[in-house]
Design an enzyme around this catalytic site. Structure first.
Site, short mmCIF file in Angstrom:
data_model
loop_
_atom_site.label_atom_id
_atom_site.label_comp_id
_atom_site.label_asym_id
_atom_site.label_seq_id
_atom_site.Cartn_x
_atom_site.Cartn_y
_atom_site.Cartn_z
N ASP A 154 3.49 -6.35 3.59
CA ASP A 154 3.64 -5.28 4.55
C ASP A 154 4.52 -5.60 5.37
OD1 ASP A 154 2.49 -2.88 5.65
OD2 ASP A 154 0.61 -4.07 5.46
N ASP B 290 5.91 1.93 6.62
CA ASP B 290 4.32 1.03 6.26
C ASP B 290 3.37 1.99 5.38
OD1 ASP B 290 1.98 0.10 6.51
OD2 ASP B 290 1.88 0.77 9.10
N GLU C 5 -5.14 1.85 2.52
CA GLU C 5 -5.12 0.46 3.60
C GLU C 5 -5.45 0.96 5.07
OE1 GLU C 5 -3.49 -2.78 5.93
OE2 GLU C 5 -2.65 -0.47 5.39
N GLU C 6 -4.99 1.79 4.96
CA GLU C 6 -5.17 1.79 6.84
C GLU C 6 -6.13 2.40 7.02
OE1 GLU C 6 -2.81 1.65 8.46
OE2 GLU C 6 -0.27 1.88 7.33
N HIS D 72 0.81 -1.10 0.16
CA HIS D 72 0.13 -0.19 0.02
C HIS D 72 1.05 1.36 -0.21
CE1 HIS D 72 0.19 1.05 4.45
NE2 HIS D 72 0.01 -0.13 4.56
N HIS E 153 3.94 2.87 12.88
CA HIS E 153 3.28 4.14 13.69
C HIS E 153 2.87 5.27 14.19
CE1 HIS E 153 -0.72 2.18 11.43
NE2 HIS E 153 0.13 1.47 10.80
#
Length: 358
Positions: A235, A180, A212-213, A66, A323
């Site tokens: 991922d 990410d 995606e998130e 992603h 994140h």
């Protein structure tokens, strides 16, 4: 690591590309993957699809990663010029205070900082209290709402973390924002590049998905365009090789190879496909790890449900501090994942795919 790959990683990670605002990073991705693709397409949600033909009558192999990164959206501007925001993707509020951010205004990036109180004026109660995201703000140096608007900021603009791409003193460790999942995007580019001189029996789709998130949405639209026979998702995973994290929370160790995902909340992987991948890795003596997550998911969570079902498997690359504003990966994991995928594609044939499905 090859200088070309490092430059690609730098470009992919440093460009802002928050959920729903992936156009800039999609352009960077297209620039890097286009030389190795026979066709380039885009679905109507914004996912990029690069096609690499081996046998045009062969199985369709979809590899997804992603484009979007976690970030924020401007929700309001206060009368005195401070920016209120809401999260796009999962954030722990404790990693945010005093961090620099870019607001993606219409024609430029506006730098700001998430405000925080100096410790000198914090009460004992405040020192022990986690500040909620709803109570935070971004300071862009504006003295009024009107001045902030004159800078170009408006509600709906996205906000991305700032972190320069950094090769650490151990040159195999690389720090950046948005690993990410720009890491997966870089892997997809390199896989298509290394297939240039390989014979294989497949049509390979390198797919950079959007959104995606916030619910693996781009994979759902991209898979409709492709209708694949096999789907792989790449991922990042959670590295547990840092103080304060035990093996029951996260098993991954950076530098020990990609993780074959046994289970996550979005998918139970196709067993025969998983066994095929593990056997291939063992034959090649390529390192790999296992992962099982009770929360979270990957693009494969939607691709495996397409049509009558698509045999799917997810790989995650152990990454420290996901994140957040700055994450760390190991370059060996990149190389070993690319090598594994190239060999998997070489081994996959119509007969192999049929045997996996039966």
């Amino acid at each position: 690591m090859d200088k070309r790959i490092l430059e690609m990683m730098k470009e992919l990670t440093e460009v802002p590309g928050v959920v729903g605002d992936e156009s800039k990073v999609r352009k960077v991705m297209e620039n890097h993957i286009k030389p190795y693709a026979d066709e380039i397409h885009q679905d109507q949600l914004g996912s990029l699809i690069a096609v690499k033909n081996g046998n045009v009558q062969g199985p369709k192999i979809m590899i997804t990663a992603h484009l979007d990164e976690v970030g924020f959206m401007v929700s309001d501007i206060t009368d005195d010029g401070f920016i209120k925001f809401i999260p796009l993707g999962g954030w722990w509020s404790q990693v945010l205070l005093a961090q620099r951010v870019h607001i993606a205004a219409e024609d430029r990036l506006i730098t700001g900082v998430i405000g925080s109180k100096p410790p000198h004026i914090l009460s004992n109660e405040e020192r022990n209290k986690v500040v909620q995201i709803k109570d935070m703000f971004v300071d862009i140096g504006a003295s009024s709402r009107e001045e902030a608007l004159s800078f170009g900021v408006k509600p709906g603009d996205t906000i991305a973390p700032i972190c320069p791409f950094t090769v650490m003193d151990n040159p195999k460790l690389l720090m950046a924002k948005a690993w990410d999942n720009r890491l997966g995007c870089a892997i997809a580019v390199e896989v298509l590049k290394r297939l240039q001189d390989k014979q294989h029996e497949n049509i390979v789709y390198g797919v950079a998905t959007v959104q995606e998130e916030v619910g693996i949405r781009g994979a759902k639209t991209a898979v409709n365009m492709i209708n694949p026979d096999i789907s792989f998702a790449i991922d990042v995973g959670i590295a547990g090789d840092v103080p304060g994290v035990n093996r029951n929370e996260a098993r991954g160790v950076i530098g020990k190879g990609p993780q074959v995902v046994l289970y996550d909340s979005s998918m139970v992987p196709h067993k025969k496909l998983r066994e095929f991948v593990v056997e291939t890795a063992e034959e090649l003596n390529l390192p790999f790890q296992y992962e099982a997550l009770t929360a979270g998911g990957t693009d494969a969570g939607n691709t495996h449900l397409h049509g009558n079902g698509v045999p799917s498997l997810a790989f995650t690359i152990p990454t420290r501090y996901i994140h957040s504003h700055a994450s760390i990966i190991h370059s060996d994991d990149f190389e070993n994942t690319v090598e594994l995928f190239v060999n998997l594609i070489e081994k996959l044939t119509s007969e192999t795919v049929e045997s996996l499905i039966k």
